[in-house]
Design a protein around this motif. Structure first.
Motif, PDB file in Angstrom:
ATOM      1  N   GLY A 219      49.636  28.894  35.258  1.00 19.38           N
ATOM      2  CA  GLY A 219      48.225  27.085  34.265  1.00 19.38           C
ATOM      3  C   GLY A 219      46.653  28.125  34.474  1.00 19.38           C
ATOM      4  O   GLY A 219      46.659  29.381  33.438  1.00 19.38           O
ATOM      5  N   LYS A 220      46.171  27.670  34.952  1.00 14.98           N
ATOM      6  CA  LYS A 220      45.022  28.369  34.817  1.00 14.98           C
ATOM      7  C   LYS A 220      44.480  30.021  35.256  1.00 14.98           C
ATOM      8  O   LYS A 220      43.880  30.576  34.789  1.00 14.98           O
ATOM      9  N   ASP A 221      45.780  30.149  35.766  1.00 12.25           N
ATOM     10  CA  ASP A 221      45.242  31.911  36.768  1.00 12.25           C
ATOM     11  C   ASP A 221      46.297  32.404  35.553  1.00 12.25           C
ATOM     12  O   ASP A 221      46.671  33.832  35.858  1.00 12.25           O
ATOM     13  N   GLY A 222      46.754  31.996  34.769  1.00  6.64           N
ATOM     14  CA  GLY A 222      47.372  33.062  33.396  1.00  6.64           C
ATOM     15  C   GLY A 222      48.746  32.584  33.809  1.00  6.64           C
ATOM     16  O   GLY A 222      49.058  33.102  34.162  1.00  6.64           O
ATOM     17  N   LEU A 223      49.047  35.182  33.030  1.00  9.03           N
ATOM     18  CA  LEU A 223      49.586  35.208  32.566  1.00  9.03           C
ATOM     19  C   LEU A 223      50.203  36.603  33.280  1.00  9.03           C
ATOM     20  O   LEU A 223      49.264  37.508  33.119  1.00  9.03           O
ATOM     21  N   TYR A 224      51.490  36.565  33.755  1.00 11.41           N
ATOM     22  CA  TYR A 224      51.629  37.880  34.844  1.00 11.41           C
ATOM     23  C   TYR A 224      52.977  38.372  33.968  1.00 11.41           C
ATOM     24  O   TYR A 224      53.904  37.814  33.819  1.00 11.41           O
ATOM     25  N   LEU A 225      53.082  39.561  33.226  1.00 14.71           N
ATOM     26  CA  LEU A 225      53.661  39.890  32.428  1.00 14.71           C
ATOM     27  C   LEU A 225      54.273  41.412  33.765  1.00 14.71           C
ATOM     28  O   LEU A 225      53.708  42.041  34.004  1.00 14.71           O
ATOM     29  N   ALA A 226      55.712  41.134  33.748  1.00 10.96           N
ATOM     30  CA  ALA A 226      56.278  42.682  34.295  1.00 10.96           C
ATOM     31  C   ALA A 226      57.073  42.673  32.901  1.00 10.96           C
ATOM     32  O   ALA A 226      57.891  42.467  32.097  1.00 10.96           O
ATOM     33  N   ALA A 227      56.490  44.393  32.714  1.00 10.57           N
ATOM     34  CA  ALA A 227      57.003  45.256  32.427  1.00 10.57           C
ATOM     35  C   ALA A 227      57.027  46.196  32.383  1.00 10.57           C
ATOM     36  O   ALA A 227      56.354  46.630  33.024  1.00 10.57           O
ATOM     37  N   ASN A 228      57.700  47.549  32.222  1.00  6.09           N
ATOM     38  CA  ASN A 228      58.072  48.948  32.761  1.00  6.09           C
ATOM     39  C   ASN A 228      58.002  49.080  34.377  1.00  6.09           C
ATOM     40  O   ASN A 228      58.442  47.903  35.368  1.00  6.09           O
TER      41      ASN A 228
END
Ligand code: F1X
Length: 307
Positions: A219-228
């Protein structure tokens, strides 16, 4: 071309209702109708980002034809079986003060085994006959379609070296993960159901074990992208009064991620573009749509942290 798969499209009805009470007549002050279903949003978003897109769906009756026509107006080609039972309607009400959208989702048509097989055959043909850069598999599937259909489609895409992006929930998601898709987007709630964690960082880390790129939105806390071996956190604050609807933001974010991965090398830029696309959708009056100029403006204002 990017293949946006939307097995269960929907006419998204946006009803303006202040309050809903059981056992009484509730009237909306205004209503608007938009072509929807997660994969349709992905297709519109990718087209706005200048990508050539084909939408693969099951198109039901009058409502299915209308969605196809809306796609064609935007130069989005449509493929997939046409069935008699109408494509579903999903109703979104603006019925609360904190803008958390409430949805009433239709189930969609019931497919015969033959219609389900037609869908898969058309998919296989598209993979062999066209140059497909990526497939994006989004949303629920109509009744009669197997819950492991995404698993089959990911496996099929892999034989052609085509990366598969997935946004699904429950059994569809669990089966899809068995095929180790290239990228997956889920929201925090779906992530909790899948992993038992509430923390988006923990969800992203856990999801990453079964895919190459794991995107978790909070939501408001945005995106958490796990890569590498890192978590990239992208965040953009929008004033509450500027948010029209969050419906379709996850779809726009996934489209942005796909576009970014196809055109850029930098993971920080993937995070920023995906976040910008999801955010730009919230301020656009059409559900599941954004303007490229808003994306460009927001891109430079996304706050990025590497955790
Ligand atoms: O039933 P699904 O396919 O999971 O979700 C359907 C839906 O909620 O998703 C879109 C927003 O992401 C809307 O167009 C549509 O109403």
């Amino acid at each position: 071309m990017i293949l946006a798969v939307c097995a269960n499209p929907s006419v998204d009805a946006f009803w303006d209702i202040d309050e809903i009470n059981k056992g009484t007549t509730n009237r909306s002050a205004n209503e608007q109708y938009f072509p929807g279903g997660k994969g349709i949003h992905v297709a519109f978003a990718l087209q706005e980002l200048n990508e050539q897109v084909t939408a693969l769906g099951v198109w039901g009756g009058v409502t299915g034809r209308w969605i196809q026509e809306e796609c064609h107006k935007k130069d989005i080609a449509t493929i997939g079986p046409e069935v008699e039972e109408w494509t579903r309607t999903c109703i979104t009400n603006r019925c609360d003060t904190d803008w958390a959208d409430t949805e009433l989702l239709g189930a969609g048509p019931s497919l015969t085994p033959g219609q389900s097989n037609d869908f898969l055959s058309i998919y296989r043909r598209a993979l062999t006959e066209s140059t497909v850069k990526a497939v994006v598999l989004s949303g629920s599937v109509p009744k009669g379609m197997s819950q492991d259909i995404y698993k089959q489609m990911i496996t099929e895409a892999r034989t052609h070296d085509i990366p598969a992006y997935v946004d699904a929930s429950n059994d569809l998601l669990e089966h899809a993960l068995e095929a180790n898709p290239f990228a997956v987007h889920i929201n925090q709630k779906e992530g909790k159901a899948l992993t038992g964690h509430n923390n988006p960082v923990k969800i992203a880390k856990s999801l990453r074990k079964q895919c190459h790129i794991a995107a978790v939105t909070a939501g408001k806390d945005g995106l958490y992208l796990a890569a590498n071996n890192h978590i990239y956190h992208g965040r953009y604050s929008i004033n509450k009064q500027d948010i029209i609807s969050t419906i379709g933001s996850g779809d726009c974010l996934l489209a942005g991620l796909c576009k970014a991965i196809l055109t850029r090398d930098d993971i920080e830029e993937w995070t920023k573009l995906a976040t910008a696309c999801g955010s730009a959708n919230c301020i656009h009056p059409k559900l599941g749509m954004f303007k490229a100029q808003d994306v460009n403006r927001i891109f430079n204002q996304v706050r990025l942290e590497i955790l």
